[in-house]
Design an enzyme around this catalytic site. Structure first.
Site, PDB file in Angstrom:
ATOM      1  N   ASP A   1      -2.864  -0.291  -6.082  1.00 59.16           N
ATOM      2  CA  ASP A   1      -2.908   0.835  -5.149  1.00 59.16           C
ATOM      3  C   ASP A   1      -4.250   1.547  -5.328  1.00 59.16           C
ATOM      4  OD1 ASP A   1      -2.471   3.003  -3.536  1.00 59.16           O
ATOM      5  OD2 ASP A   1      -0.673   3.697  -4.554  1.00 59.16           O
TER       6      ASP A   1
ATOM      7  N   ASP B   1       9.620  -0.818  -7.149  1.00 64.45           N
ATOM      8  CA  ASP B   1      10.739   0.123  -7.094  1.00 64.45           C
ATOM      9  C   ASP B   1      10.377   1.442  -6.441  1.00 64.45           C
ATOM     10  OD1 ASP B   1       9.041   0.962  -9.361  1.00 64.45           O
ATOM     11  OD2 ASP B   1      10.620   2.458  -9.683  1.00 64.45           O
TER      12      ASP B   1
END
Ligand code: IMP
Ligand code: MG
Length: 184
Positions: free
Chosen positions: A107, A163
């Site tokens: 990210d 998750d």
């Protein structure tokens, strides 16, 4: 777990099972080509990378060993904190080894650029990175990633190991969450 178990929580399927499988086959072939004559130490980053590790490693023909590291940079939210802590270190000495870090997603890139420097400083013969997913933000950081599965939009995704507050890791595909799930 599949899409029907998600009910209203799933917004869309971004990368389906067949696409993941196909891309992993291609990545494994690239890795085999690049590591001829060398043994690989696959370093999986817990816990998100477990699915990629399991599926990618089984498609690689080159001799390899596996080890795991757990680092924290996220907590249970959706924003990178920039703080990296080792929660579980490797069991192996990486000195002289050809390390291939296996990640679920890059990210901000903060976790990986830190991890690569850390493993290089331990005397690894080489340190490369394989990630299933990469977001555009990652392009801003000086981290050279040898193997990228898919470039995805800057949206929070779950499934295939990823998750949200420890949920949805066992979805077999990568999907986006409906905003109501995280209060967005
Ligand atoms: P970075 O340091 O910002 O590159 O964050 C890397 C880690 O943050 C990944 O290994 C994931 O565990 C987590 N992460 C980043 N984006 C997402 C996402 O969209 N969904 C779930 N976890 C994510
Ligand atoms: Mg992770």
């Amino acid at each position: 777990m599949d899409a029907t178990d998600m009910g209203q929580d799933l917004k869309s399927i971004l990368v389906d099972e067949a696409e993941l499988d196909q891309r992993l086959t291609e990545m494994a072939a690239e890795i085999d080509r690049d590591y001829v004559g060398r043994e690989i130490l696959l370093v999986g980053v817990l816990r998100g990378a477990i699915m990629v590790m399991a599926d990618l490693s089984r498609k690689i023909h080159t001799p390899l060993k596996m080890d795991w590291m757990a680092v924290s940079s996220y907590g249970s939210g959706t924003k990178s904190s920039g703080v990296v802590r080792i929660l579980k270190d490797l069991d192996n000495d990486v000195h002289g080894k050809h390390v291939l870090i296996v990640e679920d997603i890059i990210d901000s890139g903060l976790t990986l650029s830190w991890l690569r420097k850390n493993l290089e400083s331990r005397g690894a013969a080489s340190v490369q990175i394989a990630t299933m997913l990469r977001k555009p933000e990652a392009a801003k950081v000086e981290v050279d990633v040898a193997y990228v599965g898919f470039e995805i939009p800057n949206e929070f995704v779950v499934g295939y190991g990823l998750d949200y507050a420890e949920n949805y890791r066992h979805l077999p595909f990568v999907g986006t969450l409906a905003p109501h799930v995280y209060g967005g």
